[in-house]
Design an enzyme around this catalytic site. Structure first.
Site, PDB file in Angstrom:
ATOM      1  N   GLU A  50     -32.312  18.386 -31.975  1.00 54.43           N
ATOM      2  CA  GLU A  50     -31.110  18.021 -32.056  1.00 54.43           C
ATOM      3  C   GLU A  50     -30.192  16.735 -31.782  1.00 54.43           C
ATOM      4  O   GLU A  50     -29.440  15.903 -32.732  1.00 54.43           O
ATOM      5  CB  GLU A  50     -29.724  19.320 -32.088  1.00 54.43           C
ATOM      6  CG  GLU A  50     -29.735  20.907 -32.374  1.00 54.43           C
ATOM      7  CD  GLU A  50     -31.148  21.673 -31.772  1.00 54.43           C
ATOM      8  OE1 GLU A  50     -31.223  22.616 -32.364  1.00 54.43           O
ATOM      9  OE2 GLU A  50     -32.057  20.986 -30.813  1.00 54.43           O
ATOM     10  N   PHE A 112     -23.285  35.839 -27.720  1.00 56.34           N
ATOM     11  CA  PHE A 112     -24.188  34.874 -28.171  1.00 56.34           C
ATOM     12  C   PHE A 112     -24.406  33.067 -28.975  1.00 56.34           C
ATOM     13  O   PHE A 112     -23.757  33.515 -29.488  1.00 56.34           O
ATOM     14  CB  PHE A 112     -25.371  35.710 -28.756  1.00 56.34           C
ATOM     15  CG  PHE A 112     -27.088  35.088 -28.871  1.00 56.34           C
ATOM     16  CD1 PHE A 112     -27.790  35.481 -27.606  1.00 56.34           C
ATOM     17  CD2 PHE A 112     -26.844  34.665 -30.116  1.00 56.34           C
ATOM     18  CE1 PHE A 112     -29.246  34.191 -27.995  1.00 56.34           C
ATOM     19  CE2 PHE A 112     -28.231  34.651 -29.778  1.00 56.34           C
ATOM     20  CZ  PHE A 112     -29.571  33.853 -29.359  1.00 56.34           C
ATOM     21  N   GLN A 113     -25.568  32.840 -28.045  1.00 60.81           N
ATOM     22  CA  GLN A 113     -25.373  30.981 -28.271  1.00 60.81           C
ATOM     23  C   GLN A 113     -23.532  30.089 -28.580  1.00 60.81           C
ATOM     24  O   GLN A 113     -23.158  30.092 -29.179  1.00 60.81           O
ATOM     25  CB  GLN A 113     -25.453  30.892 -29.522  1.00 60.81           C
ATOM     26  CG  GLN A 113     -27.715  31.053 -29.142  1.00 60.81           C
ATOM     27  CD  GLN A 113     -28.548  30.797 -30.121  1.00 60.81           C
ATOM     28  OE1 GLN A 113     -27.536  30.933 -31.852  1.00 60.81           O
ATOM     29  NE2 GLN A 113     -29.797  30.223 -29.974  1.00 60.81           N
ATOM     30  N   LYS A 162     -19.172  31.042 -38.034  1.00 68.04           N
ATOM     31  CA  LYS A 162     -19.711  31.338 -38.387  1.00 68.04           C
ATOM     32  C   LYS A 162     -18.632  32.468 -39.515  1.00 68.04           C
ATOM     33  O   LYS A 162     -19.072  32.277 -40.947  1.00 68.04           O
ATOM     34  CB  LYS A 162     -20.760  32.885 -37.845  1.00 68.04           C
ATOM     35  CG  LYS A 162     -21.331  32.958 -39.070  1.00 68.04           C
ATOM     36  CD  LYS A 162     -22.954  33.354 -38.638  1.00 68.04           C
ATOM     37  CE  LYS A 162     -23.557  34.029 -39.443  1.00 68.04           C
ATOM     38  NZ  LYS A 162     -25.401  34.704 -38.975  1.00 68.04           N
ATOM     39  N   MET A 479     -38.254  -0.624 -16.590  1.00 74.24           N
ATOM     40  CA  MET A 479     -36.913  -1.298 -16.040  1.00 74.24           C
ATOM     41  C   MET A 479     -36.133  -1.058 -14.880  1.00 74.24           C
ATOM     42  O   MET A 479     -36.003  -1.924 -13.663  1.00 74.24           O
ATOM     43  CB  MET A 479     -35.050  -1.526 -17.307  1.00 74.24           C
ATOM     44  CG  MET A 479     -34.136  -2.412 -16.478  1.00 74.24           C
ATOM     45  SD  MET A 479     -34.545  -4.034 -16.653  1.00 74.24           S
ATOM     46  CE  MET A 479     -34.197  -4.798 -18.843  1.00 74.24           C
TER      47      MET A 479
END
Length: 572
Positions: A50, A112-113, A162, A479
């Protein structure tokens, strides 16, 4: 027509003219993915992480000026996207990020999630929404695109439970042509009185300087900036984010300013008596120590965001408004007045600047048997003749690219400025290539950065994106190593990369072409061969001198006049 929430999401994207959605499916967004499957107008690009989705959408947005669109699932889908959202927020890039959420009845129950996406992203978005009612969905998406793309652009997150996208619940669909929000009214024009004051101040300058940032590019004002600077005959510098706003090969351009800016740009900033700052936010990498910043200058600041005015540096003449409109008004006032700046004083100022320019602050050792990173970027410029969309990751390679690749057009230099996000370059290049399929697109990276999102090589293979990756491989987090050398007694704590893959074989394992170059006299030929493969992604592993540092450099707490130059050019 009556549509479900999932169909409304897709129809809104169509009505916004969205070409690509970058995403990764999961349980809470499967209704939306099913609606995407049933149409062909909006194309979905399946990334491998993602973070890659947000960076790809970001690259698409930076190179086109259009909003990038992301679709991810709830929980880890949303949290994985946060780095890319924060990257876009710091650089004012328009994104619309659609995140799935657990059904509304179980929000707050640690389902969940489930994560509090609105809470998590609040500090790093322009605005965010949680849509609890399907009847508000189209209106919210319309507002999201409006907010993301107007005023000072930025990312907008729209969190969609959802059940709001349930295919069995359908409602009448309408999409507003215009948006009116009582609490959000971006300024459309600058104050003409302030503009006239600014013009009078500029005309009275003896040692003027023009300093521009990414706002000029975001505001599509590069042509107006170029006209104004050439009309006045003033020197101009760009920030890292502003490169390309003014032609990089033009004599009036002094190079990038700031921590790794040129000697002439930084000295001109320090000694100027009038500073015109346009679409820039005076960030710490530009200003150095605030108390030492432009000590002799009266400052004019043009910005679309009123909160940026006098935020870190006090300005004398603030002008709030879109930079394009303000510069148009400035040019009109100049033309109507028919006045000219003090040409004699300007000639003396330019003579002083040419003395600083003669220092050749970017000079490096051309006789080395090792490939110098500066030489690699110069060779890239020679081979591509400056006709390239160039993305980068973050570190020494980013600075060398900014210093040695001349950008004559806006939206050609695509990099993470404010957040400094490693892993940005490769997925951003994917977004650029999808937006500009006929253009050459390359990513300059380092071996530490490229491994952050290396899995996106699979996305490139799936969608046949023939990018060119130029890896400046020095075996270090360059760096970090440079700072450890300068400020930590050369104690290289965890900055050496001990277990690097064979990048040629790695590229080949993804179905791409891999090449490795270790000698300077082979580099140009290898680059020409790589860019000659128009239909293949080529991963060019360029082994460079691991001891090379980026100069000039302004250390923390120092002013523009206190630069470290390369050892052979060091001033007393």
């Amino acid at each position: 027509m009556e549509l479900s929430g999932a169909e409304i999401v897709v129809q809104c994207l169509k009505d916004e003219g969205v070409e690509y959605v970058f995403g990764y499916p999961g349980g809470s967004v499967l209704h939306i993915y099913d609606a995407l499957f049933k149409q062909d107008a909006v194309k979905h690009i399946l990334v491998r992480h993602e973070q890659g989705a947000t960076h790809a959408a970001d690259g698409y947005a930076r190179s086109t000026g259009k909003p990038g669109v992301v679709l991810v699932t709830s929980g880890p889908g949303a949290t994985n996207a946060v780095t890319g959202i924060a990257t876009a927020h710091m650089d004012s890039i328009p994104l619309v990020v659609l995140t799935g959420q657990v059904p509304t009845p179980v929000i707050g129950s640690d389902a969940f999630q489930e994560v509090d996406t609105v809470g998590i992203t609040r500090p790093c978005v322009k605005h965010n929404f949680l849509v609890r009612d399907v009847r508000k969905l189209a209106e919210t998406i319309r507002k999201g695109f409006f907010i993301a793309t107007t005023g000072r652009p930025g990312p907008v997150v729209i969190d969609i439970p959802k059940d709001v996208t349930d295919p069995n619940i359908k409602i009448p669909y309408t999409y507003a042509e215009t948006v009116q929000m009582r609490s959000y009214n971006p300024t459309q024009r600058g104050h003409i009185g302030q503009i006239k004051r600014a013009v009078d101040t500029l005309l009275g300058a003896k040692r003027p300087m023009v300093y521009t940032g990414g706002g000029v590019i975001l505001g599509e004002a590069s042509a107006e900036l170029t006209d104004l600077v050439r009309h006045l005959g003033f020197p101009v510098t760009n920030t890292l984010m502003g490169l390309g706003a003014y032609p990089g090969s033009d004599r009036q351009f002094l190079g990038m300013l700031g921590m790794h800016g040129t000697y002439e740009a930084n000295m001109a900033m320090h000694e100027c008596d009038v500073l015109l700052a346009i679409g820039a936010r005076f960030d710490d990498r530009v200003t150095g120590k605030i108390q030492h910043f432009c000590p002799h200058a009266k400052i004019v600041h043009v910005d679309v965001d009123p909160s940026s005015i006098s935020k870190t540096v006090h300005v004398d003449i603030p002008i709030v408004g879109p930079v394009k409109a303000v510069l148009e008004d400035m040019l009109r006032v100049l033309t109507e007045q028919g006045s000219e700046p003090d040409r004699e004083a300007l000639a003396q100022w330019w003579a002083e600047i040419e003395g600083w320019r003669a220092m050749q602050c970017l000079r490096y050792d051309h006789s080395s048997s090792k490939i110098k990173p500066q030489f690699a970027v110069e060779t890239l410029y020679k081979v591509t003749q400056g006709n390239l969309f160039l993305t980068s990751d973050v570190g020494q390679h980013q600075m060398f690219a900014a210093q040695f690749y001349k950008f004559d057009e806006p939206r050609r230099w695509i990099n993470s400025g404010g957040l400094g996000t490693m892993g940005f370059g490769l997925p951003a290049a994917m977004g650029v290539k999808l937006a500009h399929p006929e253009a050459e697109v390359a990513c300059v990276s380092g071996e530490a950065s490229i491994l952050m999102c290396i899995q996106e090589l699979a996305t490139c293979r799936q969608y046949n994106l023939p990018l060119k990756i130029v890896l400046l491989n020095n075996g270090y987090m360059g760096m970090v190593r440079q700072w450890q050398e300068f400020f930590y007694g050369s104690r290289y704590s965890h900055s050496y990369v001990d277990a690097l893959p064979d990048f040629v074989k790695l590229a080949e394992s993804f179905g791409h072409v891999g090449m490795r170059v270790t000698e300077p006299d082979r580099l140009e030929g290898a680059m020409r061969e790589a860019f000659g493969m128009k239909d293949r992604l080529v991963f060019l592993d360029v082994v460079i001198d691991p001891t090379e540092n980026v100069y000039p450099m302004i250390a923390a707490g120092k002013g523009h006049h206190e630069m470290h130059l390369s050892p052979e050019r060091e001033l007393a």
